[in-house]
Scaffold this motif. Structure first.
Motif, PDB file in Angstrom:
ATOM      1  N   LEU A 125       5.237   7.618  -6.669  1.00 34.33           N
ATOM      2  CA  LEU A 125       4.259   6.802  -7.397  1.00 34.33           C
ATOM      3  C   LEU A 125       4.741   5.366  -7.534  1.00 34.33           C
ATOM      4  O   LEU A 125       3.973   4.415  -7.313  1.00 34.33           O
ATOM      5  CB  LEU A 125       3.989   7.411  -8.770  1.00 34.33           C
ATOM      6  N   VAL A 126       6.009   5.198  -7.896  1.00 33.53           N
ATOM      7  CA  VAL A 126       6.565   3.849  -8.058  1.00 33.53           C
ATOM      8  C   VAL A 126       6.533   3.097  -6.734  1.00 33.53           C
ATOM      9  O   VAL A 126       6.204   1.892  -6.698  1.00 33.53           O
ATOM     10  CB  VAL A 126       7.998   3.923  -8.620  1.00 33.53           C
ATOM     11  N   GLU A 127       6.875   3.768  -5.648  1.00 22.24           N
ATOM     12  CA  GLU A 127       6.872   3.111  -4.333  1.00 22.24           C
ATOM     13  C   GLU A 127       5.466   2.641  -3.960  1.00 22.24           C
ATOM     14  O   GLU A 127       5.279   1.521  -3.467  1.00 22.24           O
ATOM     15  CB  GLU A 127       7.417   4.065  -3.281  1.00 22.24           C
ATOM     16  N   ALA A 128       4.472   3.499  -4.177  1.00 24.35           N
ATOM     17  CA  ALA A 128       3.092   3.111  -3.859  1.00 24.35           C
ATOM     18  C   ALA A 128       2.647   1.951  -4.740  1.00 24.35           C
ATOM     19  O   ALA A 128       2.013   0.999  -4.262  1.00 24.35           O
ATOM     20  CB  ALA A 128       2.165   4.313  -4.039  1.00 24.35           C
ATOM     21  N   LEU A 129       2.971   2.005  -6.023  1.00 25.52           N
ATOM     22  CA  LEU A 129       2.641   0.905  -6.922  1.00 25.52           C
ATOM     23  C   LEU A 129       3.361  -0.375  -6.500  1.00 25.52           C
ATOM     24  O   LEU A 129       2.783  -1.471  -6.569  1.00 25.52           O
ATOM     25  CB  LEU A 129       3.034   1.268  -8.359  1.00 25.52           C
ATOM     26  N   ALA A 130       4.599  -0.241  -6.052  1.00 36.00           N
ATOM     27  CA  ALA A 130       5.378  -1.408  -5.632  1.00 36.00           C
ATOM     28  C   ALA A 130       4.695  -2.136  -4.482  1.00 36.00           C
ATOM     29  O   ALA A 130       4.596  -3.367  -4.487  1.00 36.00           O
ATOM     30  CB  ALA A 130       6.792  -0.980  -5.234  1.00 36.00           C
ATOM     31  N   GLY A 138      -0.129   8.977   1.795  1.00 33.17           N
ATOM     32  CA  GLY A 138      -1.376   8.244   1.642  1.00 33.17           C
ATOM     33  C   GLY A 138      -2.121   8.551   0.359  1.00 33.17           C
ATOM     34  O   GLY A 138      -2.777   7.674  -0.212  1.00 33.17           O
ATOM     35  N   SER A 139      -2.042   9.801  -0.115  1.00 29.59           N
ATOM     36  CA  SER A 139      -2.796  10.178  -1.310  1.00 29.59           C
ATOM     37  C   SER A 139      -2.318   9.433  -2.556  1.00 29.59           C
ATOM     38  O   SER A 139      -3.110   9.178  -3.472  1.00 29.59           O
ATOM     39  CB  SER A 139      -2.693  11.690  -1.537  1.00 29.59           C
ATOM     40  N   VAL A 140      -1.037   9.071  -2.600  1.00 34.30           N
ATOM     41  CA  VAL A 140      -0.499   8.383  -3.774  1.00 34.30           C
ATOM     42  C   VAL A 140      -1.037   6.954  -3.856  1.00 34.30           C
ATOM     43  O   VAL A 140      -1.070   6.358  -4.936  1.00 34.30           O
ATOM     44  CB  VAL A 140       1.046   8.383  -3.738  1.00 34.30           C
ATOM     45  N   ILE A 141      -1.466   6.409  -2.728  1.00 34.64           N
ATOM     46  CA  ILE A 141      -2.047   5.066  -2.732  1.00 34.64           C
ATOM     47  C   ILE A 141      -3.291   5.037  -3.608  1.00 34.64           C
ATOM     48  O   ILE A 141      -3.576   4.028  -4.271  1.00 34.64           O
ATOM     49  CB  ILE A 141      -2.372   4.609  -1.298  1.00 34.64           C
ATOM     50  N   ILE A 142      -4.032   6.134  -3.657  1.00 32.60           N
ATOM     51  CA  ILE A 142      -5.234   6.203  -4.498  1.00 32.60           C
ATOM     52  C   ILE A 142      -4.859   6.027  -5.962  1.00 32.60           C
ATOM     53  O   ILE A 142      -5.527   5.295  -6.707  1.00 32.60           O
ATOM     54  CB  ILE A 142      -5.960   7.542  -4.277  1.00 32.60           C
ATOM     55  N   ALA A 143      -3.774   6.679  -6.385  1.00 32.74           N
ATOM     56  CA  ALA A 143      -3.322   6.549  -7.772  1.00 32.74           C
ATOM     57  C   ALA A 143      -2.869   5.120  -8.056  1.00 32.74           C
ATOM     58  O   ALA A 143      -3.169   4.566  -9.122  1.00 32.74           O
ATOM     59  CB  ALA A 143      -2.183   7.532  -8.046  1.00 32.74           C
ATOM     60  N   ALA A 144      -2.156   4.509  -7.108  1.00 34.00           N
ATOM     61  CA  ALA A 144      -1.694   3.141  -7.292  1.00 34.00           C
ATOM     62  C   ALA A 144      -2.879   2.177  -7.360  1.00 34.00           C
ATOM     63  O   ALA A 144      -2.901   1.246  -8.177  1.00 34.00           O
ATOM     64  CB  ALA A 144      -0.762   2.744  -6.150  1.00 34.00           C
ATOM     65  N   PHE A 158      -8.361  -4.619  -0.946  1.00 36.56           N
ATOM     66  CA  PHE A 158      -7.715  -5.084   0.277  1.00 36.56           C
ATOM     67  C   PHE A 158      -6.247  -4.664   0.313  1.00 36.56           C
ATOM     68  O   PHE A 158      -5.750  -4.196   1.344  1.00 36.56           O
ATOM     69  CB  PHE A 158      -7.819  -6.608   0.355  1.00 36.56           C
ATOM     70  N   SER A 159      -5.551  -4.796  -0.808  1.00 33.64           N
ATOM     71  CA  SER A 159      -4.126  -4.463  -0.865  1.00 33.64           C
ATOM     72  C   SER A 159      -3.894  -2.970  -0.665  1.00 33.64           C
ATOM     73  O   SER A 159      -2.930  -2.565   0.001  1.00 33.64           O
ATOM     74  CB  SER A 159      -3.532  -4.919  -2.198  1.00 33.64           C
ATOM     75  N   ALA A 160      -4.761  -2.159  -1.248  1.00 35.63           N
ATOM     76  CA  ALA A 160      -4.650  -0.708  -1.038  1.00 35.63           C
ATOM     77  C   ALA A 160      -4.882  -0.359   0.422  1.00 35.63           C
ATOM     78  O   ALA A 160      -4.180   0.488   0.991  1.00 35.63           O
ATOM     79  CB  ALA A 160      -5.650   0.019  -1.938  1.00 35.63           C
ATOM     80  N   LEU A 161      -5.859  -1.016   1.047  1.00 37.82           N
ATOM     81  CA  LEU A 161      -6.147  -0.764   2.459  1.00 37.82           C
ATOM     82  C   LEU A 161      -4.980  -1.194   3.347  1.00 37.82           C
ATOM     83  O   LEU A 161      -4.583  -0.457   4.264  1.00 37.82           O
ATOM     84  CB  LEU A 161      -7.426  -1.495   2.871  1.00 37.82           C
ATOM     85  N   ILE A 162      -4.430  -2.378   3.073  1.00 38.09           N
ATOM     86  CA  ILE A 162      -3.289  -2.868   3.846  1.00 38.09           C
ATOM     87  C   ILE A 162      -2.092  -1.938   3.685  1.00 38.09           C
ATOM     88  O   ILE A 162      -1.356  -1.664   4.642  1.00 38.09           O
ATOM     89  CB  ILE A 162      -2.924  -4.301   3.413  1.00 38.09           C
ATOM     90  N   THR A 163      -1.881  -1.440   2.468  1.00 39.28           N
ATOM     91  CA  THR A 163      -0.784  -0.499   2.228  1.00 39.28           C
ATOM     92  C   THR A 163      -0.974   0.767   3.053  1.00 39.28           C
ATOM     93  O   THR A 163      -0.028   1.271   3.679  1.00 39.28           O
ATOM     94  CB  THR A 163      -0.700  -0.147   0.735  1.00 39.28           C
ATOM     95  N   TRP A 164      -2.198   1.280   3.072  1.00 39.03           N
ATOM     96  CA  TRP A 164      -2.483   2.489   3.856  1.00 39.03           C
ATOM     97  C   TRP A 164      -2.279   2.239   5.350  1.00 39.03           C
ATOM     98  O   TRP A 164      -1.675   3.065   6.045  1.00 39.03           O
ATOM     99  CB  TRP A 164      -3.918   2.936   3.591  1.00 39.03           C
ATOM    100  N   LEU A 165      -2.732   1.095   5.842  1.00 37.99           N
ATOM    101  CA  LEU A 165      -2.564   0.774   7.262  1.00 37.99           C
ATOM    102  C   LEU A 165      -1.089   0.590   7.609  1.00 37.99           C
ATOM    103  O   LEU A 165      -0.623   1.041   8.663  1.00 37.99           O
ATOM    104  CB  LEU A 165      -3.343  -0.500   7.608  1.00 37.99           C
ATOM    105  N   ALA A 166      -0.343  -0.080   6.721  1.00 42.86           N
ATOM    106  CA  ALA A 166       1.086  -0.285   6.961  1.00 42.86           C
ATOM    107  C   ALA A 166       1.831   1.050   6.959  1.00 42.86           C
ATOM    108  O   ALA A 166       2.729   1.280   7.778  1.00 42.86           O
ATOM    109  CB  ALA A 166       1.669  -1.219   5.900  1.00 42.86           C
ATOM    110  N   LEU A 167       1.446   1.931   6.045  1.00 38.69           N
ATOM    111  CA  LEU A 167       2.067   3.265   5.984  1.00 38.69           C
ATOM    112  C   LEU A 167       1.745   4.058   7.241  1.00 38.69           C
ATOM    113  O   LEU A 167       2.621   4.708   7.827  1.00 38.69           O
ATOM    114  CB  LEU A 167       1.580   3.998   4.743  1.00 38.69           C
ATOM    115  N   LYS A 168       0.499   3.996   7.668  1.00 38.27           N
ATOM    116  CA  LYS A 168       0.079   4.700   8.875  1.00 38.27           C
ATOM    117  C   LYS A 168       0.845   4.198  10.085  1.00 38.27           C
ATOM    118  O   LYS A 168       1.285   4.982  10.940  1.00 38.27           O
ATOM    119  CB  LYS A 168      -1.430   4.527   9.067  1.00 38.27           C
ATOM    120  N   GLN A 169       1.023   2.887  10.175  1.00 38.55           N
ATOM    121  CA  GLN A 169       1.762   2.301  11.283  1.00 38.55           C
ATOM    122  C   GLN A 169       3.229   2.729  11.240  1.00 38.55           C
ATOM    123  O   GLN A 169       3.846   3.028  12.265  1.00 38.55           O
ATOM    124  CB  GLN A 169       1.657   0.776  11.235  1.00 38.55           C
TER     125      GLN A 169
END
Length: 208
Positions: free
Chosen positions: A87-92, A146-152, A193-204
């Protein structure tokens, strides 16, 4: 030395480098809370006490990243600790990207409307740009899914909602006081936008 070494695992996950990163972000976090101290005191004097947690946006993002770096140095072993780490990592990542871009945008928007660019502004531009960049660089070393990004994202949207419902958003340069509605829309859009970028960066990152 190849330039690729600068973003290699051998450098970025070196414990000496991680300790340097931890200390730099910790100092930046402390400075950020000092920067927000006056607004935090004002909020506690004029608003319900619980709202003060939503005032220092950038320092809290920096705090999340600082703790995330500490987890790279000392990974938790318990199930609860691992869940908290994720959770902390996704929030970070989400909040560092969001507030890094937000602060730089606000500074240049105020300059465009006549504000003078002083050395503190350049310092804030550099530090907030670094917030966003370092978060995206370290996505590949973090363990959240990816699911934790939703919480963040939900937490960040909550922060936005409290900020603009109760008027405790970061104090703006005088030049932007008549642009609050536009800044509000920009802020909510930037969270998405930031949540989307985080998801794309994680996917990459998962591809390597």
């Amino acid at each position: 030395m190849s330039i690729s070494y600068l973003w290699s695992r051998s450098l970025l996950m070196n414990r000496y480098f991680l300790w340097l990163l931890f200390v730099c972000n910790l100092l930046g976090t402390v400075y950020g809370y000092i920067w927000y101290a006056q607004q935090m005191v004002y909020t506690m004097d004029h608003n319900p006490f619980w709202q003060v947690i939503f005032v220092p946006d950038s320092p809290t993002a920096s705090l999340f990243f600082t703790i995330a770096v500490l987890f790279l140095l000392y990974p938790p072993k318990s199930l609860l600790g691992i869940g908290f780490r994720h959770l902390v990592e996704a929030l970070a990542v989400v909040t560092s990207v969001k507030y890094g871009i937000w602060a730089v945008s606000i500074i240049f928007a105020s300059v465009a409307q006549g504000s003078e660019m002083v050395w503190q502004d350049w310092m804030l531009v550099a530090s907030h740009t670094a917030m966003a960049v370092e978060a995206l660089i370290y996505v590949r070393f973090f363990k959240f899914g990816g699911s934790v990004i939703i919480a963040a994202a939900a937490w960040t949207f909550l922060n936005d909602t409290v900020d603009y419902t109760y008027g405790i958003f970061p104090w703006l340069p005088q030049q932007l006081n008549d642009d609050v509605s536009s800044i509000q829309f920009f802020t909510f859009g930037l969270t998405l936008f930031s949540a989307l970028i985080t998801w794309l960066a994680l996917k990459q990152a998962k591809r390597y």
